[in-house]
Every structure is written in structure tokens, then in C-alpha cells.
Design a protein around this motif. Sequence first.
Motif, short mmCIF file in Angstrom:
data_model
loop_
_atom_site.label_atom_id
_atom_site.label_comp_id
_atom_site.label_asym_id
_atom_site.label_seq_id
_atom_site.Cartn_x
_atom_site.Cartn_y
_atom_site.Cartn_z
N ARG A 98 26.49 36.15 43.57
CA ARG A 98 26.78 37.31 44.42
C ARG A 98 26.63 38.62 43.67
O ARG A 98 26.65 39.68 44.30
N ASN B 243 24.56 27.86 55.66
CA ASN B 243 25.84 27.90 54.94
C ASN B 243 26.96 27.70 55.95
O ASN B 243 27.49 28.64 56.52
N GLU C 272 31.53 23.38 49.01
CA GLU C 272 32.25 24.66 48.95
C GLU C 272 33.59 24.46 48.21
O GLU C 272 33.79 23.41 47.60
N PRO C 273 34.53 25.44 48.22
CA PRO C 273 35.66 25.39 47.29
C PRO C 273 36.42 24.06 47.22
O PRO C 273 36.96 23.70 46.15
N ASP D 23 30.24 32.55 43.21
CA ASP D 23 30.77 33.46 44.21
C ASP D 23 31.63 34.55 43.56
O ASP D 23 32.07 34.40 42.42
N GLU D 24 31.86 35.62 44.30
CA GLU D 24 32.93 36.58 43.99
C GLU D 24 32.86 37.23 42.61
O GLU D 24 33.89 37.68 42.12
N ARG E 297 24.67 31.18 59.05
CA ARG E 297 26.03 30.61 59.09
C ARG E 297 26.33 30.14 60.51
O ARG E 297 26.37 28.97 60.79
N TYR F 56 23.27 36.39 47.84
CA TYR F 56 23.67 36.21 49.24
C TYR F 56 24.94 37.03 49.42
O TYR F 56 25.51 37.54 48.44
N LYS G 48 26.83 27.68 42.85
CA LYS G 48 26.86 28.92 43.63
C LYS G 48 27.98 29.74 43.02
O LYS G 48 29.16 29.34 43.10
N TRP H 133 30.08 25.08 44.59
CA TRP H 133 30.62 26.45 44.65
C TRP H 133 31.63 26.66 43.53
O TRP H 133 32.45 25.78 43.25
N TRP I 283 30.01 26.73 55.57
CA TRP I 283 31.31 26.59 54.91
C TRP I 283 32.49 26.87 55.85
O TRP I 283 33.52 26.23 55.76
N ASP J 233 28.46 38.10 52.50
CA ASP J 233 29.19 37.80 53.73
C ASP J 233 28.85 38.75 54.87
O ASP J 233 29.43 38.68 55.94
N TYR K 271 40.37 29.43 44.10
CA TYR K 271 40.95 30.79 44.26
C TYR K 271 42.34 30.84 43.65
O TYR K 271 43.29 31.10 44.38
C1 GAL Z 1 32.80 33.51 50.29
C2 GAL Z 1 31.31 33.20 50.23
C3 GAL Z 1 31.01 32.15 51.27
C4 GAL Z 1 31.85 30.93 51.02
C5 GAL Z 1 33.33 31.29 50.93
C6 GAL Z 1 34.16 30.10 50.53
O1 GAL Z 1 33.14 34.45 49.33
O2 GAL Z 1 30.53 34.36 50.44
O3 GAL Z 1 29.64 31.81 51.26
O4 GAL Z 1 31.42 30.31 49.84
O5 GAL Z 1 33.52 32.34 50.00
O6 GAL Z 1 35.48 30.43 50.38
#
Ligand code: GAL
Length: 717
Positions: free
Chosen positions: A421, A487, A269-270, A368-369, A463, A435, A366, A308, A489, A437, A277
Motif C-alpha cells: 500500500r 479482493n 486475509e488477516p 497492508d497499512e 471488491r 492497491y 500483501k 496478508w 475480504w 480502499d 491488527y
Molecule cells: C484493508 C485492505 C483490504 C483488506 C483489509 C483487511 O486495509 O486495504 O484490502 O486487506 O484491510 O482487514
Amino acid sequence: MKIWKRFFAIAQVIVLSFSFSLSANSQAMPLVWQKIANGVWKAEAGRPEAMNFLTVSGVAPKTSAINAMLPVDFPLEENEIKVELYDGKTYLRFPLDEAEKIFGLGLNFKTVEQRGRILRLHVDHYDGIDNGRTHAPVPFYVSSKGYGVFINSARYLDVWVGTGVRADSKHPPVSTDRNSDPQWSASPYSDNVEVLVPAEGVELYVFGGPTTLDAVSRFNLYQGGGCLPPKWGLGFWHRTPTLFSDQDLLNEVRGFEEHKFPLTVIGLEPGWQSKSYPCTYEWDTKRFPDPQGLISKLKGKGIYTNLWINPYVAPSSKLISSLKPYTASHTVWTGYVPDYAMKEATQLVGKHFKDNLLNLGVSGFKMDENDGFDFWLWPDVTRFPSGVPSEIMRQSYGLMMQKNFTQLYRAENKRTYGLVRASNAGATSFPFVIYNDYYSHKDFITALINSSFIGTLWTPEVRGSATAEEWLRRMQTVCFSPMAMLNAWADGTKPWSFPEVEKQVADVANLRMQLIPYLYTCFAEYTFYGRPPFRAMNLVDGFSVEDKSETGELNSVDNPYAMAKKREIKDQYMVGDHLLIAPLFTGETKREVVLPKGKWYDFFTGKLVGESQVITVSPGLDRIPVFVRDGGIIPMATVSSVSDGKFDIVIRHYGDKESDYNLYDDDGKTFDYEKGDFSWRKISVKRNKKGELKGTVSPAEKGKPDNLGSISWDFKK
Ligand code: GAL
């Protein structure tokens, strides 16, 4: 007084001439439908914009596969499809029959049938209402009458699905009196689907059937056919907490080994990045001093690595000095937004990913966003240097990212499988699963069902859970989805987080692994024939359910307009042609299952459960209700043989029927299958002279892939 009179007279003239000029501007457009493949027709209304989902995706249609389908005639009355240009916009109208049901129009989470709904198709995160704002607002609908309509515009589209009633309707609703008629309805019958396209033209497509599944298949094939994930992508995935280091990761993997739990992909993940971010797309060297060594170590254990990312590039990323001229006027979370409508941005980011990540052996991403929510995205006043309006960018950004990553891996002749996403039409051949949230278990299953109408894939990822029961129920469904993924995370959960159900969770995860030969064949059918691997009951030929549209009870608080409630099937679905999945949710001990035509058998016991009927099942907590149709053949790998794509298989056969099945095989990881390097092995089950069922498997053709080890049979009867 006089002055007022004169004022009114002048005002009247202005109003009259204004309305005259409006109607003078309104242009009804004749449509010329051109047959472009068997059962596929295209028409241009007005002046379509140059950029649309198909031009963005750039994938060639699988015309020969479409042409091999049954020939069909144009499925609608041509002169019933109306187009008008007015006010710089395109007004579209398509006919609807009284009994017709409409499916599709984006990744909805609560409803399957879209007739009676009003939608604004707009890429967004899903916020609990089926109003068109969703992760994949695909402008395609399919009818229970066996045809599909695709509006190929990357604008925000307004769609009225059987809600608008025209004064000149050929089939007007009966006008009733609310005072005296208990049948009075607040939603009078409407005989059309209307669409407002905010542009001076649009490309339209109609896909023939004859069945609803055929229409969806043609739509999918027209976009290049469904994706074919690598075999490893169909195993079990686990995503680790955000700030895990390499050591944490290896400990986690050890946990899987100790618990004897399958693991084929690990997701970081991040925190793998030095900053996120916005993102640097560079490793955090403290947490990951030797990423290449780590990835190789994992690979040695048969585990693939997925990373990610989000689209927003940190000012401190090494990419920025060259990328900045190709980024938008606005930033997101202080990150620059690459303009992927420009090849410069695509190439710079692509090169960075290839040099720094693909070359280390990273197997996928992955993304995201890239969907929204409005507060976390560029506003529509944003300017992109390519000149592409931000509305079109928003509708197609996820599609662009999927295309870029697909091409990066394709250039290396490697298949990838990842997550995204935001998606839209045009993405069917790109190997990414959607996928979010939102996390409602029931709605996740409805989304899985709806994904099958619109050429997308969806995972009801797990999750966390409040109870062991919920945990197990969620695990059971994710193992019957395009991506079996935990997941963790945020929650740091592990498959064995609820010890009281650890065994049951392991059983269903192992079952997932055993089903890979069957699932892989389902995906091959998606690729070669356009048939979605996970699909709605409404796509099963001959499936019908009593339409219990009840007239709603008048109630001043809950139902002041006495709106009717529809019955729709949104909690059971098919995997391929043979498996029917009917999940149980927390708190439920039994449920109804609507069986399609024919006899159906319990997947686990092989017992007959019913024939063309609605049954009630209560299998206990350990099992998710799964059923197989009569003659269903399910090739399963033995647990010990599930490794890099070479399988010892046990072929199950259910029921009494003699039957055939085509098992797909290829190398499981490259694009060589596109050059003919694949085989279909014919499995046949016939009765011998004694009346016993016996099975045979055809050998692989000479020089074609052969990944089958030992073969044994299990006649479930
Ligand atoms: C969300 C995402 C999660 C996870 C998270 C990490 O936007 O839907 O699966 O990756 O960010 O910050």
C-alpha cells in the motif's frame, strides 16, 4: 510619544538587521551536472542527506541498457536550474516552456497533467484529493518535451508545478485587468517548477529522452529496471473473506472448479493469523491446523498462496522478545513497529518469515497499512532506534518492506509477486502492485495511467458492486491491469456473484489468461528496457490531443475566479506497444476514443475502426473496447494450455502492415534469466509473392528456454 518613536526606530533596526542576516544566509549554489550514464545526469545541491530512496533501495542501475539507448544531450538550459540554500532548506527551480506538459509526481487519482498544481509529496492513504498525499508520492516528473527530473530526497517535499510567478521571471505573464479583460486569469502563466526540500541539500537527477517514454525508461532502468513477475502472477487472483478457515478456502476453490473459472493465486486475509491488527505472523491453528498440507494441496491444483500482513507486530508474537529493541518509540494498534533501517530488525523478521511461511511454500505477501492515514500510523514525533527521522521512515517504509521481501525470495532463487500500500522511488524493480480502499472505478483507471510515469504498478482491484453492470465493467478493466484480482475480504463476492453476467466475466478472465504470453513480454520489456507495461497515452510517441483549455465561465458559486478547465486523457491507456484499452464505466453505453497516429483495429473483430482520429464506440455490455495498432502482433495462449508457463500459442496479426515482434520466454519463476537463461523469439509477418501475409517464428537458441508448444496463426483482417 517619544517612547513610541524610539520603539519604532529600534524595531526598524531589528527588522532590517534580521532581513539582512536572512539574505546573508541565503546561498545560491552552482550545480555541477555529472553525466553518469548515457542520458542520465546527477548533481548535488548543498549537503545531501546520506539516506535517500536510492540508498534505501540499494538496487544497481542497469547502466548497459541505458547506454544502449539513443545518445542525447542535456535536455535543459543548465543555468536555468537554480538552487538556493536558505533557512536550513533547499530551494530548487527548474524551467518550464509555455507549451510544456508535466506528468508524474506521485500516484494521482484524478489528474494526469500536473502543471498548475501544488503538491506536498507525502506517503499516505489516498483521500480523494490530488494534493501529493498518496500511496506512492514519487518525486519524479516527466515532461512532454521528453526529459525527466528526479529529486532524490526521502523528505516531505513541496512542489509548485508551474504556479509560482517570480518578480524576476524571464517570461513574465502579461498583466491584465480583471475589470475589462475577459481573458484575465486567476492563474497567470508561470515558467518554472519549484521545489522546497526541508534539508540542507539534495541529490538531483535529470533523465534525457528524446521521447517522454525514453525519459521514463531511463528513470526505470536507473532504478534497476522494472520487476519481472513470475508467470503465475499474471493469472487470476482471488482474495477470500477475513475469517475463512482451510475448509472454507477449499470450498471456494471447488467453486472455481465448478464454475470453470481460472484461478492461479488465492489470497488469505488477516484471519490466517492467530491475531491481527497487530499481527503475530503465526497461523491460527484452529482455522488452519495444517497450513503446509493446505498450501501443498493448492499447489497441486496450480494455485499459489499469498498472505496478508501489516507491519505492526503483536506483543504476543514469538518474535517480540528478540525484536523489541529494534522497534520504534510508538506503537500502532498496540503493535510494535520494526525499525527496518536496522539490519537486526530486517534479519529477525526475515528469518521468522522464512522459517514459518516461505518454507511452507507461501508464494508472496500483501503488505497492508504501511502508508498511513495519520491516525493509523506512528506520529512524526516517533523515534526509531536507528536514529532515522520518522519523516524519512514514513516516506520509505513501504520501500523497505518491498526490498526485504524481494531479497527473501531472491535468496531462494524464487520470484514472488505481491501487493503493497506504500511505495516510492527506488521500488521499480520490486515485484509489488499498489492497491487501496478508495474504490472509485474511474479514478482507479486514472491511477493506473499515472503509475506508468513513476515506475510503479497499480491494480484497480474488484471488491463488490451495486449492479451486474458495474461488476462486469470493473472485471473487464482489472483483467487489463498488472494484477487481475478479486479482493473479497469483506464482501465475500465470487466472480459469479452476478449470475446475469457470469459468462461475460468468465470470458474476460479467460482472455486475461490467454494474454499471459503478451503480458509477460510487456513485463520483460519493463525489466530489460525500462518501458512500463501499462502506460499513459501521453507516453505514446506522437500522441497528441487538442488542448481544449477553456477559459472558465465566471460564476460566483462554482467558479468565482473563472478558472480554466483542461482536457487531459485519463480514461484510456496502452498495454505494451500494441493494445489500446478504453474502458466503459457504469451507465455509459458509448465513449470517445482518441486514436494515436496510424490505423487501429478492433481487438475482437479485427475490423478497422479509424486512423489518427477520435472515434466514438458503443460495443455493448459484453465487451470492453480494446484496439490494436496496424501490424500489431498479439501472441495468445490457448485456454486449455495455460498452465505453469508452457503455452500452445495462437499468434494474432492485425491490419495490413508487415511487422516483427519479439516474444520473451524464460522459466517463468526463477532469477536464472539474470544469468542469460532467457530467449527472445522473433515473430515476423511478411507478404509472400501472392501478396498474402505469412508468419514465421524463430527457434529458441540452443540451450535457451523453449516453452512454446504448438504455434498457429490468426490473421485478423
Ligand atoms: C484493508 C485492505 C483490504 C483488506 C483489509 C483487511 O486495509 O486495504 O484490502 O486487506 O484491510 O482487514
